[in-house]
Design an enzyme around this catalytic site. Structure first.
Site, short mmCIF file in Angstrom:
data_model
loop_
_atom_site.label_atom_id
_atom_site.label_comp_id
_atom_site.label_asym_id
_atom_site.label_seq_id
_atom_site.Cartn_x
_atom_site.Cartn_y
_atom_site.Cartn_z
N HIS A 14 6.06 -5.70 11.97
CA HIS A 14 5.41 -4.38 11.92
C HIS A 14 5.07 -3.90 13.34
CE1 HIS A 14 2.68 -1.12 10.56
NE2 HIS A 14 3.47 -1.13 9.49
N HIS B 129 -7.33 -1.95 5.48
CA HIS B 129 -6.47 -0.97 6.14
C HIS B 129 -7.04 0.42 5.84
CE1 HIS B 129 -2.88 0.43 8.04
NE2 HIS B 129 -2.25 0.82 6.95
N ASP C 202 -0.36 -4.00 5.77
CA ASP C 202 -1.00 -3.72 7.04
C ASP C 202 -2.48 -4.09 6.97
OD1 ASP C 202 1.46 -2.55 7.44
OD2 ASP C 202 0.72 -0.55 7.72
N HIS D 299 1.27 3.85 2.01
CA HIS D 299 1.78 4.55 3.19
C HIS D 299 3.30 4.56 3.09
CE1 HIS D 299 -2.10 4.00 5.79
NE2 HIS D 299 -2.08 5.15 5.13
N ASP E 199 5.84 4.27 4.98
CA ASP E 199 6.73 3.28 5.59
C ASP E 199 6.74 1.95 4.82
OD1 ASP E 199 4.08 2.98 6.47
OD2 ASP E 199 4.65 2.07 8.37
N HIS E 200 6.01 1.91 3.70
CA HIS E 200 6.02 0.69 2.87
C HIS E 200 6.54 0.93 1.46
CE1 HIS E 200 3.79 -1.98 5.70
NE2 HIS E 200 3.56 -0.78 6.23
N HIS F 237 0.85 -1.19 0.00
CA HIS F 237 0.00 0.00 0.00
C HIS F 237 0.88 1.24 0.00
CE1 HIS F 237 0.90 -0.55 4.25
NE2 HIS F 237 0.27 0.56 4.60
ZN LIG Z 1 -0.14 1.40 6.62
#
Ligand SMILES: [Zn+2]
Length: 301
Positions: free
Chosen positions: A268, A140, A210, A62, A64-65, A60
């Site tokens: 995570h 998510h 996530d 976000h 941090d990914h 996804h």
């Molecule tokens: Zn996320």
């Protein structure tokens, strides 16, 4: 099947921890799953050749990914990559990356191919003679997919001792490897299963991060060998998990149990906790084969 965890902590990069990224080696294919900041450095630290990676799967959008992705794509150009690079991820990923390349007038000199995902149903997105990859729709705050990697069943292996026992000429060995029965000079038919060993059981790996705890998830990953499931929080923060659409260690274990997986790998982690051992402790009350991901850790399955 080998999993190398490059990063497995939630939210921001820190001195000693990285956001999500992992390398899966499965049936001689090397794939990158998520690409948080720090991915390039960790690949170098673990001596994983960038050129072996041809497929990147982003869960996804976000940061941090996937904030490590533009840098990785750009470095490939500087390293003189010529082979195509395939990127799978949510719709919008192509626009985000190409805008950065456009502003810097730094188009890749290798084919950069985006496979944008929009479906909320599980779908097959990659297949060759070695592996298949299917999405695992997750729940998510933004559109998110996990990925299910499955090895293809390999060829049967020749049992030389059995072939010699029947006096079969080596010229027929290839036929045997390809599944043929053999007719001896006296007319007796020797079945292929007598002349070969079973190929190893194909392995499978499900990456799920996530996501909020989702009862229906187990059905999509039934009986996989290894499940990586996010466990951002502990049970004490269940309300926060629901609010931010993340899961607790206990909930990850409930999915593992319901799906009848062999091994659960947790990751995570929110950095609010003093020790990640607490996650294993909590999950182990529900499911008995729990491993903890940690940055730099390699698992052979
Ligand atoms: Zn996320």
């Amino acid at each position: 099947m080998r999993l190398t965890v490059l990063g497995c902590y939630a939210a921001t990069p820190r001195t000693l921890t990285n956001p999500t990224s992992q390398v899966l080696e499965i049936n001689n294919q090397v794939v990158l799953i998520d690409c948080g900041e720090g991915t390039q450095v960790e690949l170098r630290r673990h001596k994983i050749k960038f050129s072996r990676i041809n497929h990147i799967f982003i869960s996804h959008l976000h940061g941090d990914h996937f904030f490590g992705l533009p840098g990785f794509i750009s470095t490939m150009r500087l390293l003189g990559r010529e082979k195509a690079l395939h990127v799978y991820g949510p719709k919008g990923i192509k626009e985000a990356i190409t805008l950065l390349l456009k502003l810097g007038d730094s188009w890749t000199n290798y084919p950069l191919l985006f496979h944008e995902l929009t479906s909320k149903e599980q779908e097959l997105i990659f297949e060759d003679d070695k592996i298949s990859v299917t999405t695992i729709p997750l729940d998510h705050r933004v559109y998110t997919n996990g990925y299910l990697f499955r090895e293809k069943l390999g060829k049967r292996k020749l049992n030389v001792t059995a072939a010699e026992k029947y006096g079969i000429d080596k010229a027929y060995y290839n036929n045997i490897k390809n599944g043929k029965n053999i007719t001896l000079d006296n007319g007796t038919i020797v079945s292929n299963s007598e002349l070969t060993f079973d190929p190893p059981e194909p392995k499978s790996y499900a990456f799920c991060s996530d996501t909020v705890y989702d009862e229906s998830l187990a059905e999509k990953i039934k009986n996989v060998d290894v499940l990586y499931h996010e466990s951002t929080f502990l049970e004490t923060e269940t309300d926060l998990a629901v609010k931010t659409k993340h899961a607790t260690a206990k909930q990850a274990a409930m999915v593992a149990k319901e799906a009848n997986v062999k091994t659960l790998v947790l990751g995570h982690y929110s950095t609010r906790y003093k020790s990640i051992a607490l996650f294993k402790e909590e999950a182990s009350t529900i499911f008995n084969n729990v491993l903890l991901a940690d940055d730099g850790k390699t698992f052979d399955f």
